[in-house]
Design a protein around this motif. Sequence first.
Motif, PDB file in Angstrom:
ATOM      1  N   ALA A 277      -3.577   2.012   3.063  1.00 44.77           N
ATOM      2  CA  ALA A 277      -4.613   1.414   2.213  1.00 44.77           C
ATOM      3  C   ALA A 277      -5.682   2.433   1.853  1.00 44.77           C
ATOM      4  O   ALA A 277      -6.164   2.483   0.710  1.00 44.77           O
ATOM      5  CB  ALA A 277      -5.238   0.217   2.929  1.00 44.77           C
TER       6      ALA A 277
ATOM      7  N   TYR B 142       0.812  -1.219   0.000  1.00 43.11           N
ATOM      8  CA  TYR B 142       0.000   0.000   0.000  1.00 43.11           C
ATOM      9  C   TYR B 142       0.844   1.268   0.000  1.00 43.11           C
ATOM     10  O   TYR B 142       0.494   2.252  -0.655  1.00 43.11           O
ATOM     11  CB  TYR B 142      -0.930   0.013   1.217  1.00 43.11           C
TER      12      TYR B 142
ATOM     13  N   ARG C 144      -0.586   0.909   8.285  1.00 41.28           N
ATOM     14  CA  ARG C 144      -0.925   0.120   7.102  1.00 41.28           C
ATOM     15  C   ARG C 144      -2.347   0.421   6.635  1.00 41.28           C
ATOM     16  O   ARG C 144      -2.600   0.565   5.434  1.00 41.28           O
ATOM     17  CB  ARG C 144      -0.764  -1.371   7.421  1.00 41.28           C
ATOM     18  N   ARG C 145      -3.265   0.529   7.567  1.00 38.75           N
ATOM     19  CA  ARG C 145      -4.649   0.844   7.185  1.00 38.75           C
ATOM     20  C   ARG C 145      -4.757   2.247   6.596  1.00 38.75           C
ATOM     21  O   ARG C 145      -5.510   2.467   5.637  1.00 38.75           O
ATOM     22  CB  ARG C 145      -5.572   0.691   8.399  1.00 38.75           C
TER      23      ARG C 145
ATOM     24  N   PHE D 248      -9.253  -2.814   2.476  1.00 39.48           N
ATOM     25  CA  PHE D 248      -8.571  -3.495   3.590  1.00 39.48           C
ATOM     26  C   PHE D 248      -8.317  -4.982   3.315  1.00 39.48           C
ATOM     27  O   PHE D 248      -7.968  -5.725   4.209  1.00 39.48           O
ATOM     28  CB  PHE D 248      -9.404  -3.389   4.872  1.00 39.48           C
TER      29      PHE D 248
ATOM     30  N   THR E  28      -4.952  -6.063   4.559  1.00 39.29           N
ATOM     31  CA  THR E  28      -4.444  -5.594   5.841  1.00 39.29           C
ATOM     32  C   THR E  28      -4.669  -6.665   6.905  1.00 39.29           C
ATOM     33  O   THR E  28      -5.463  -7.570   6.733  1.00 39.29           O
ATOM     34  CB  THR E  28      -5.149  -4.307   6.282  1.00 39.29           C
TER      35      THR E  28
ATOM     36  N   LEU F 262     -10.830   7.129  10.954  1.00 37.63           N
ATOM     37  CA  LEU F 262      -9.632   6.502  11.508  1.00 37.63           C
ATOM     38  C   LEU F 262      -8.732   7.533  12.168  1.00 37.63           C
ATOM     39  O   LEU F 262      -8.224   7.316  13.270  1.00 37.63           O
ATOM     40  CB  LEU F 262      -8.877   5.757  10.406  1.00 37.63           C
TER      41      LEU F 262
ATOM     42  N   CYS G 211      -0.964   7.815  12.406  1.00 34.35           N
ATOM     43  CA  CYS G 211      -1.910   8.063  11.319  1.00 34.35           C
ATOM     44  C   CYS G 211      -1.631   9.396  10.637  1.00 34.35           C
ATOM     45  O   CYS G 211      -1.684   9.499   9.406  1.00 34.35           O
ATOM     46  CB  CYS G 211      -3.338   8.013  11.848  1.00 34.35           C
TER      47      CYS G 211
END
Length: 246
Positions: A222, A32, A218-219, A243, A246, A133, A149
């Motif tokens: 993505a 990603y 990682r999220r 996702f 993930t 998120l 994030c």
Amino acid sequence: MSSAFDGSFSDFIAQTPAARFTDWLAARAEPYWSEATGHAFTRAIGDGSMPVEAYARYLIEDYTFVTDLASTLGYLVAKAPGMPSKSRLSGFLALLTSEENDYFLRSFEALGVSPETYETAAQGPVTRAFATLLLTTSGEGSYAEGLACLLCAEWCYLTWGLREAQKPRPQAFYLAEWIDLHAVTGFEGFVGWIREEMDAIGSKLTPTEQDRIALLFRRMSALEVAFFDAAWTGEAPTLAEAFQRT
């Protein structure tokens, strides 16, 4: 395309002693991370081939996201461990609510997007997931979780911004200025500071906490890919698609 590193931070350091905690986050976020920073949408900004419709979609979505990003920064300012960190985050918040807002308004006018459109636009599903998120981790999570994030979002833009800044600027001012906003020394310094802050904090976390940070990064990566995909194609991918790896 790079493959993900599945091991722990300690494993990563054992293999690459000079690596940083943030290098490990990027490695754990593959493919990603590379897909986001090298997305066709970002390259079209740099070479001027960006379709007007795609960029208008992108800016409208990004504009709906600015308020949530400002709130994210506010949460992180409150949780930052000391005045130097609070000062850095506050400075970026001031920039976000002044220079970038002016850029949006001028660009919308040039793109023929009416105030009625961008002021009343609802967030698309990908933008909403992206904002949720960020807000959840910064508001309800730890400082480290929120910072991870934020790092993903800003480091991604710095990466492609610096790459495209090496080329002649596109003719459209809204493309040229967007590159410049994400390639200037001040922004590079801010992202560099986030990396240093994350390196210092992340290396001291427990392995379980480090894995949690890596999953969030990682999220976010993505969702960056999904965000660019939606603007580029006009079709929002499902969150399951975003996702799936993930």
